[in-house]
Design an enzyme around this catalytic site. Structure first.
Site, PDB file in Angstrom:
ATOM      1  N   CYS B   2      11.268   6.392   2.879  1.00 42.14           N
ATOM      2  CA  CYS B   2      12.441   7.092   2.390  1.00 42.14           C
ATOM      3  C   CYS B   2      13.437   6.039   1.904  1.00 42.14           C
ATOM      4  CB  CYS B   2      13.087   7.905   3.489  1.00 42.14           C
ATOM      5  SG  CYS B   2      11.936   8.990   4.314  1.00 42.14           S
ATOM      6  N   ARG B  27      11.176   5.428  -3.926  1.00 41.02           N
ATOM      7  CA  ARG B  27      10.892   5.288  -2.502  1.00 41.02           C
ATOM      8  C   ARG B  27      10.452   6.600  -1.855  1.00 41.02           C
ATOM      9  NH1 ARG B  27      12.620   0.495  -0.427  1.00 41.02           N
ATOM     10  NH2 ARG B  27      12.364   1.349   1.646  1.00 41.02           N
ATOM     11  N   TRP B  73      10.529  10.906   1.723  1.00 42.19           N
ATOM     12  CA  TRP B  73       9.079  10.978   1.615  1.00 42.19           C
ATOM     13  C   TRP B  73       8.632  11.466   2.976  1.00 42.19           C
ATOM     14  CZ3 TRP B  73       4.850   8.914   4.099  1.00 42.19           C
ATOM     15  CH2 TRP B  73       3.617   9.007   3.422  1.00 42.19           C
ATOM     16  N   ASN B  99      15.652   6.214   7.621  1.00 42.24           N
ATOM     17  CA  ASN B  99      14.360   5.831   7.072  1.00 42.24           C
ATOM     18  C   ASN B  99      13.581   5.184   8.202  1.00 42.24           C
ATOM     19  OD1 ASN B  99      12.172   4.775   5.646  1.00 42.24           O
ATOM     20  ND2 ASN B  99      13.316   2.970   4.984  1.00 42.24           N
ATOM     21  N   GLY B 100      12.410   5.721   8.515  1.00 38.15           N
ATOM     22  CA  GLY B 100      11.618   5.162   9.597  1.00 38.15           C
ATOM     23  C   GLY B 100      11.055   6.272  10.461  1.00 38.15           C
ATOM     24  N   GLU B 488      -9.578  -2.247  -7.560  1.00 42.25           N
ATOM     25  CA  GLU B 488      -8.209  -2.043  -8.013  1.00 42.25           C
ATOM     26  C   GLU B 488      -8.176  -1.040  -9.174  1.00 42.25           C
ATOM     27  OE1 GLU B 488      -5.385  -2.564  -6.918  1.00 42.25           O
ATOM     28  OE2 GLU B 488      -4.030  -2.501  -8.623  1.00 42.25           O
ATOM     29  N   LYS B 492      -6.031   2.390  -9.052  1.00 47.72           N
ATOM     30  CA  LYS B 492      -5.029   2.773 -10.056  1.00 47.72           C
ATOM     31  C   LYS B 492      -5.330   4.168 -10.586  1.00 47.72           C
ATOM     32  CE  LYS B 492      -2.959   0.281  -9.361  1.00 47.72           C
ATOM     33  NZ  LYS B 492      -2.050  -0.293  -8.558  1.00 47.72           N
ATOM     34  N   GLU B 495      -4.641   6.879  -7.994  1.00 49.31           N
ATOM     35  CA  GLU B 495      -3.210   6.989  -7.697  1.00 49.31           C
ATOM     36  C   GLU B 495      -2.458   7.806  -8.741  1.00 49.31           C
ATOM     37  OE1 GLU B 495      -1.020   3.296  -5.666  1.00 49.31           O
ATOM     38  OE2 GLU B 495      -2.205   2.697  -7.377  1.00 49.31           O
ATOM     39  N   HIS B 511     -27.867   1.666  -2.795  1.00 48.58           N
ATOM     40  CA  HIS B 511     -27.809   1.995  -1.373  1.00 48.58           C
ATOM     41  C   HIS B 511     -26.997   3.259  -1.117  1.00 48.58           C
ATOM     42  CE1 HIS B 511     -29.717  -1.835  -0.542  1.00 48.58           C
ATOM     43  NE2 HIS B 511     -28.887  -2.352  -1.428  1.00 48.58           N
ATOM     44  N   LYS B 610       6.732   4.045  -2.894  1.00 49.95           N
ATOM     45  CA  LYS B 610       6.540   2.644  -3.244  1.00 49.95           C
ATOM     46  C   LYS B 610       6.272   1.736  -2.050  1.00 49.95           C
ATOM     47  CE  LYS B 610       6.371  -0.815  -5.977  1.00 49.95           C
ATOM     48  NZ  LYS B 610       5.188  -0.897  -6.814  1.00 49.95           N
TER      49      LYS B 610
END
Lengths: 406, 615
Positions: B2, B27, B73, B99-100, B488, B492, B495, B511, B610
């Site tokens: 947050c 955020r 968030w 936040n937390g 990566e 991307k 996401e 496999h 983020k």
């Protein structure tokens, strides 16, 4: 007062130099051409600028960011398609639609014109145009006069029918109704600005003129050196406190040295010279004449550079000799590369150009190995690889590999 | 995750709070709210969804001099208006943004219920409890909201903080008191600024660039009070501490779009600069500078999450190849479950924000086990940066787009610098190797610029994206140093486009994953170097034979490429060690194009935020 700067074109005739940036972003005396123009506009009545971009526009956005560092309100708009100067102008106009200015200033981003001439233009009563003399008027809109007003503009006339060496600089100051008519013309397919205005002149439109000697246009690579020389004259001596200069170096005249640049012992730097940030020079390198070196370059020991434009991240190893040259970004020279410069004749689009002095021109990311020798006027595209002790003369396309045995 | 923001002393507080929220939206963006002190009342507005839903609710708010704001968030309870911050006490005399995560939430709820049997919690959040606790504490201390001096509230505040376990950055205001804000931080980021007239509290420096250029960074457990005249900071033991403000390196332009349609696109185009800045002063022909590893490690342990993990994987290949020192790579959150790795180990933590809770916890676990630590971070003032023994700042500038792009490039270069340094120290990476690398590294920014403006690549990317738009699954294959890029690339894509994508090492295909390939499945193959490349092209054949659409990303000098794929995208040739970075940028652009074609918000993908400051 509002201005529109047309900055969409690539600059085709500059070869590899405009592979990843447009002409307006080529660095001269430490700044892209477009930035020089914006600094001139800061000295005028203009308060708001709309920059119309197209080719490699992201480079423009990344460089200027939010445009906060200027005394101007700057806005960027993307031209929707590559539809000539008028297409670009229309994009700019639609952005400032609804403003109450009577007249709009229009400029090309790839020219530099001084603020004094712009101020004279802005003082005109009606429509205005800045005109200038040019050695090759056949590539421009040639202007004929009645008194000081424009009688006619002939776009790119046949060389035998030229009656004036005065050309349109493309710096216009136009009333709204003129722009309205240009728009109607554009909708009917007319994409050339001067042609559209010529038509209106024939219908009786009056355009006053301002003559200037301080208009600089870049068409061919060698024009860059000329403009670089002119702009370097405006740069005062400045040596950054964040540069590391050896006490055993000689720095004479108007020399600019940027943050983080290191000058090793025994170097001689004779202005006017602009060396940007984070370069490494020498030891025992000699840099003279009208030379600009962009940021991140490395100039090795005993190397001599004169009257040249060296772009970003160029590496030149020891004992090279380079003069009257334009070296594209990230080009890398191994030691003992020799560039010869002299008077050169070039023919482009059926026009002969006599260039007083020209050495080497490279595009982006070329690699020249040890002992390469370049004849005057050698021109390389981008990513040209040249093997040891090769002798170069003439023009080489992008991607050419001149390696013995390959 | 947050974002919290607080402001005091400026008559335009409402407007500035909204502006601050806008900058912090990356955020968290499933709900937001603000609360200001107006005469003797609080005025609170909250809304679910993006910030634009809150904007109309604040248009007519009066100007205030003191207020707090929050963008959420969700961790505890779904994103509803009731769960949106700021939260208030039952008496409506305390408002808090948090936040937390409060870990002893259950105990604290019980404690509050035992005091007042009829207590009603208006939200599902752990944050609301803090408002209740402070309200009780004020009542118990016999303080008068109107008359008591601001200092008198400090001891109440300390008592509340002492009860909290877990992670928090907090800002609290009291009814009718527009003269101070209480704050505290522990395992969650908070920066403070005061210019003599006005004070600001924020989760992140990127939210306050442009308003101020000097900030105080708080240590874990710091708390205190900020008023119009200045601020008081106490440490965890309750001692008043003096702190010199630090100057912000970032400028406003870094945190603004400046003509770009999205931050992701802007940040992709910033990568040439990131390469230049990251290597500046560190790379030369003779040696690696500015990377100090005080001993010769026998084992390296790398920790990171998400994109930073993928960068860590590439760093592992670099370190093992250049220095022959073995590397163990862990997801930061799994590190603590592993066995101690014996003496002479170096632990490397990779994090963009430097606040990633999982990575921070791993670094702390490393300290407890007595290992030296090295951090590769972007935010050089961050908690991780201040907690490691050696720090390499990647100098990427603020990264706002939630999907990391330029930070990956910086992290990989950071890992490569470490690898080359270790390689030189162990005499496996020689001076000629470095000199050769240096020549190519200096050309890399221009190669990226050429690639980003290559019309042919743009056309190819457009063709490639057509393979994906209506698909639900996609795969990325790599081998050797291109395997991390496959991971990566897949990360991307999932996401930002919400296409299910997985990255595999080419050798792994047979496999299991091969069973998933069907007619038309898009498969991106990332070229690798040397002999592994031929093997990888063999893998490309295998999937093509099963009907997959193969997109091969390779370099211009690869002559084998054309016969092995439906579509080949060729990038400039560079040094083997740097080549994966160019491939990765192509993957970034591909994902961006696909996501935009599918109408997704690339800067604010659903459910993500983020910097993940909760575990």
């Amino acid at each position: 007062m509002k201005a529109i700067i047309l900055a969409g074109g690539r600059g085709e005739r500059l070869g590899g130099l405009t592979d990843s940036r447009s002409k307006v972003m080529l660095p001269l005396a430490g700044k892209p051409m477009l930035e020089w123009l914006l600094h001139e506009l800061e000295e005028t009545e203009v308060k708001e600028v709309t920059i119309v971009y197209y080719y490699a526009g992201e480079r423009i956005l990344t460089h200027f960011g939010s445009g906060r560092n200027y005394d101007l309100k700057i806005k960027f708009v993307k031209q929707h398609s590559d539809r000539g100067t008028v297409g670009s102008l229309m994009t700019g106009l639609s952005d400032i639609e609804g403003n109450d200015d009577e007249r709009i200033l229009i400029l090309n981003g790839d020219n530099v014109v001084d603020s004094k001439s712009i101020n004279l233009l802005l003082k005109m009563q009606g429509n205005g145009l800045i005109v200038s003399e040019h050695d090759n008027p056949q590539h421009f809109g040639v202007v004929e006069f009645k008194g000081t007003n424009v009688k006619s503009i002939t776009e790119k006339p046949d060389i035998n029918q030229i009656r004036s060496r005065m050309v349109s600089t493309g710096v216009w100051f136009l009333k709204k109704e003129v722009l309205e008519k240009i728009k109607l013309d554009f909708e009917e397919g007319q994409t050339e600005l001067s042609t559209s205005i010529s038509k209106q002149i024939k219908e009786g439109l009056e355009i006053e003129t301002v003559r200037t000697e301080n208009w600089h246009d870049v068409d061919h690579p060698w024009d860059l050196n000329k403009l670089n020389r002119y702009l370097l004259e405006r740069i005062p001596r400045f040596i950054s406190k964040k540069a590391e200069i050896s006490d055993f170096s000689t720095i004479d005249g108007d020399v600019h040295i940027g943050n983080g640049t290191i000058v090793h012992p025994g170097c001689v730097i004779q202005g006017p010279v602009h060396i940007a940030e984070n370069c490494e020079i020498g030891p025992l390198a000699v840099i003279t004449g009208s030379t600009s070196i962009s940021s991140g370059c490395r100039i090795g020991p005993f190397t001599r550079i004169r009257s040249s434009l060296i772009m970003r991240d160029v590496q030149i190893d020891s004992n090279c000799s380079i003069h009257h040259s334009i070296i594209g970004p990230a080009t890398s020279f191994r030691s003992n590369v020799e560039v010869d410069a002299s008077s050169v004749q070039k023919t482009v689009r059926n026009t002969n150009y006599q260039i007083r002095r020209l050495g080497l021109v490279t595009g982006e990311a070329c690699m020249l190995e040890q002992g390469v020798i370049c004849a005057p006027g050698t021109m390389l595209g981008s990513q040209v690889l040249v093997g040891r002790r090769t002798k170069l003369d003439g023009e080489y396309e992008t991607g050419t590999r001149l390696i013995r045995g390959a | 995750m947050c974002g919290i923001f607080g402001m005091i002393g400026d008559s335009n507080t409402t407007k500035l709070l909204m502006q601050g929220l806008k900058r912090m939206e990356y955020r968290g963006y499933d709900s937001s709210g603000i609360c200001i002190v107006d005469n003797n009342e609080f005025i609170r507005r909250r809304a679910v969804g993006e910030l634009s839903n809150l904007e109309p609710l604040v248009v007519n708010l009066p100007n205030a001099e003191c207020g707090i704001a929050h963008t959420r968030w969700a961790t505890h309870g779904p994103p509803t208006e009731d769960n949106a911050h700021p939260h208030m006490s039952p008496k409506l005399d305390v408002a808090v943004v948090h936040n937390g995560i409060i870990e002893n939430e259950v105990e604290l709820r019980k404690e509050l219920s035992s005091i007042d049997k009829n207590i009603i919690f208006k939200s599902d959040t752990d944050s609301e409890i803090i408002a209740h606790l402070l309200s009780n504490e004020i009542k118990n201390s016999g303080l008068d909201l109107k008359k008591s001096k601001d200092e008198e509230f400090i001891s109440c505040w300390k008592k509340v903080i002492d009860k909290l376990e877990g992670s928090f950055a907090l800002a609290v205001i009291l009814k009718g008191r527009n003269d101070f804000i209480l704050f505290a931080r522990k395992f969650a980021p908070l920066v403070i600024s005061h210019d003599g007239n006005k004070g600001i509290l924020a989760s992140d420096v990127s939210c306050i660039v442009g308003i101020t250029d000097k900030v105080h960074y708080l240590e874990e457990g710091d708390w205190g009070l900020i008023n119009k005249n200045g601020l008081k900071i106490f440490n965890i033991d309750g001692d008043l501490v003096e702190k010199e403000p630090k100057k912000l390196e970032w400028t406003l332009g870094d945190a603004e779009l400046g003509g770009y349609p999205t931050f992701m696109l802007k940040e992709i185009y910033e990568q040439p600069r990131v390469v230049r800045d990251c290597l500046r002063g560190r790379l030369s022909r003779e040696k690696i500078k500015g990377v100090s590893i005080p001993f010769n490690p026998r084992l390296l342990r790398i920790v990171g999450c998400g994109t930073a993990y993928n960068a860590g994987l590439l760093a592992r290949y670099y370190i093992e190849q250049l220095s022959k020192i073995p590397v163990i790579l862990d997801h930061a959150h799994e590190f603590r479950y592993g066995a101690p790795s014996g003496p002479k180990s170096l632990v490397i933590g990779i994090s963009q924000s430097g606040e990633t809770a999982d990575t921070l916890a791993a670094i702390q676990a490393a300290h407890e086990r007595g290992y030296p630590t090295l951090g590769i971070v972007n935010v050089e003032s961050s908690t991780i940066a201040r907690n490691v023994d050696t720090m390499i700042g990647i100098r990427a500038g603020p990264e706002i787009g939630v999907a990391s792009t330029k930070a990956f490039t910086g992290q990989v270069l950071g890992g490569l610098l470490v690898a080359m340094k270790l390689g030189q120290d162990s005499k496996n990476f020689h001076r000629e190797d470095l000199s050769y690398f240096d020549r190519h590294a200096r050309m890399l920014p221009t190669s990226i610029e050429r690639m980003l403006n290559d019309q042919n690549i743009k056309t190819k990317l457009w063709e490639a994206q057509q393979y994906f738009v209506d698909k639900n699954h996609a795969f990325f294959l790599g081998r050797n140093t291109s395997y991390p890029i496959a991971l990566e690339g897949a990360l991307k894509l999932k996401e930002i486009s919400y296409i299910h994508a997985e990255g595999y090492a080419g050798g792994e295909l047979k496999h299991g994953p091969l069973a998933l390939v069907e007619e038309g499945t898009p498969i991106v193959v990332i070229a690798s170097e040397g002999s592994s490349h031929k093997k990888l092209l063999g893998n490309a054949r295998e999937v093509a034979a099963r009907g997959a659409k193969v997109i091969l990303i390779t370099h211009q000098e690869d002559e084998l490429a054309d016969s092995h794929a439906d579509l080949v995208i060729k990038v400039p040739r560079t040094h083997d060690l740097l080549q994966p970075l160019l491939y990765n940028i192509i993957c970034q652009l591909l994902s961006l194009n696909i996501a935009e074609e599918r109408g997704c918000n690339v800067d604010r993908p659903r459910n993500l935020a983020k910097s993940v400051t909760v575990e």
